[in-house]
Design a protein around this motif. Structure first.
Motif, PDB file in Angstrom:
ATOM      1  N   ASN A 158     -10.797   4.434   5.136  1.00 44.65           N
ATOM      2  CA  ASN A 158     -10.434   4.916   3.672  1.00 44.65           C
ATOM      3  C   ASN A 158      -9.862   6.657   4.108  1.00 44.65           C
ATOM      4  O   ASN A 158      -9.170   7.315   3.612  1.00 44.65           O
ATOM      5  CB  ASN A 158     -10.722   4.263   2.855  1.00 44.65           C
ATOM      6  CG  ASN A 158     -11.129   3.523   1.967  1.00 44.65           C
ATOM      7  OD1 ASN A 158     -10.035   2.305   2.764  1.00 44.65           O
ATOM      8  ND2 ASN A 158     -11.418   3.034   1.526  1.00 44.65           N
ATOM      9  N   LYS A 177       1.093  -1.310   0.043  1.00 47.83           N
ATOM     10  CA  LYS A 177       0.282  -0.669   0.891  1.00 47.83           C
ATOM     11  C   LYS A 177       0.623   1.645   0.125  1.00 47.83           C
ATOM     12  O   LYS A 177       0.134   2.536  -0.547  1.00 47.83           O
ATOM     13  CB  LYS A 177      -0.870  -0.078   1.153  1.00 47.83           C
ATOM     14  CG  LYS A 177      -1.897  -0.861   1.349  1.00 47.83           C
ATOM     15  CD  LYS A 177      -2.758  -1.134  -0.261  1.00 47.83           C
ATOM     16  CE  LYS A 177      -4.382  -1.857   0.369  1.00 47.83           C
ATOM     17  NZ  LYS A 177      -5.194  -1.444  -0.943  1.00 47.83           N
ATOM     18  N   ASP A 203      -6.562   2.873  -1.199  1.00 52.12           N
ATOM     19  CA  ASP A 203      -8.355   2.673  -0.655  1.00 52.12           C
ATOM     20  C   ASP A 203      -7.494   1.152   0.288  1.00 52.12           C
ATOM     21  O   ASP A 203      -6.612   0.003  -0.150  1.00 52.12           O
ATOM     22  CB  ASP A 203      -9.078   2.171  -1.348  1.00 52.12           C
ATOM     23  CG  ASP A 203      -9.247   3.472  -2.102  1.00 52.12           C
ATOM     24  OD1 ASP A 203      -9.592   4.080  -1.127  1.00 52.12           O
ATOM     25  OD2 ASP A 203     -10.557   3.206  -3.106  1.00 52.12           O
ATOM     26  N   LYS A 243     -15.494   2.815   8.530  1.00 53.45           N
ATOM     27  CA  LYS A 243     -14.881   3.283   6.818  1.00 53.45           C
ATOM     28  C   LYS A 243     -13.746   4.174   7.327  1.00 53.45           C
ATOM     29  O   LYS A 243     -13.850   5.019   8.353  1.00 53.45           O
ATOM     30  CB  LYS A 243     -15.871   3.529   6.223  1.00 53.45           C
ATOM     31  CG  LYS A 243     -16.662   2.809   6.175  1.00 53.45           C
ATOM     32  CD  LYS A 243     -17.634   3.070   4.496  1.00 53.45           C
ATOM     33  CE  LYS A 243     -18.685   2.075   3.439  1.00 53.45           C
ATOM     34  NZ  LYS A 243     -17.682   0.880   3.944  1.00 53.45           N
TER      35      LYS A 243
END
Length: 151
Positions: free
Chosen positions: A143, A54, A149, A141
């Motif tokens: 992100n 990532k 993501d 969530k």
């Protein structure tokens, strides 16, 4: 002499705050090495390989950022990877107290090693890896706090 900074941390996960420090660090250094270190006091939440991928994805458009993983003292990683500075971000005075002590020890271990502190951008200061992990663990969530993501 090429100015190379090691930006060490557990980066579990690597947040927008971390990415901001790297991008601002690139204005000061020729290269920034993001060093994902093993912290013997912590158990990783996100797998090391996933986080490495990532982070690499986040900086795919520049050849001035390298990502390494190490299981050693940060001072030894500085020598191993040819860095001549440490780069650290500070969100608040608590961070400063902790980071100041570490920088003094690292300077003792590696003669002349300088630590450069960058104050976190105000809009990113509330973000911490600990908070992001906790949110993620309970299904929130996350992100918006990350430069990539997770899904």
């Amino acid at each position: 002499m090429k100015k190379v900074a090691l930006f060490p941390g557990s980066f579990d996960p690597f947040t927008k705050g971390h990415a901001d420090i790297v991008m601002r660090g690139l204005k000061l250094f020729d290269e920034v090495i993001i060093g994902i270190g093993t912290n013997s006091a912590k158990k990783r939440y996100f797998p090391l390989e996933m986080m490495t991928d990532k982070i690499r994805e986040t900086f795919q458009d520049t050849n001035k950022v390298k990502i390494i993983a190490y299981d050693d003292l940060t001072a030894n990683a500085v020598v191993t990877y040819g860095a001549n500075f440490l780069l650290r971000g500070l969100r608040n005075t608590t961070d400063f107290e902790y980071e100041n002590t570490i920088s003094q020890v690292n300077r003792h271990l590696v003669n002349g090693l300088e630590t450069v502190f960058l104050i976190t951008s105000p809009e990113l200061a509330p973000i911490s890896s600990t908070i992001v992990r906790e949110l993620h663990k309970y299904g929130a969530k996350v992100n918006e706090f990350l430069p990539y993501d997770l899904d």
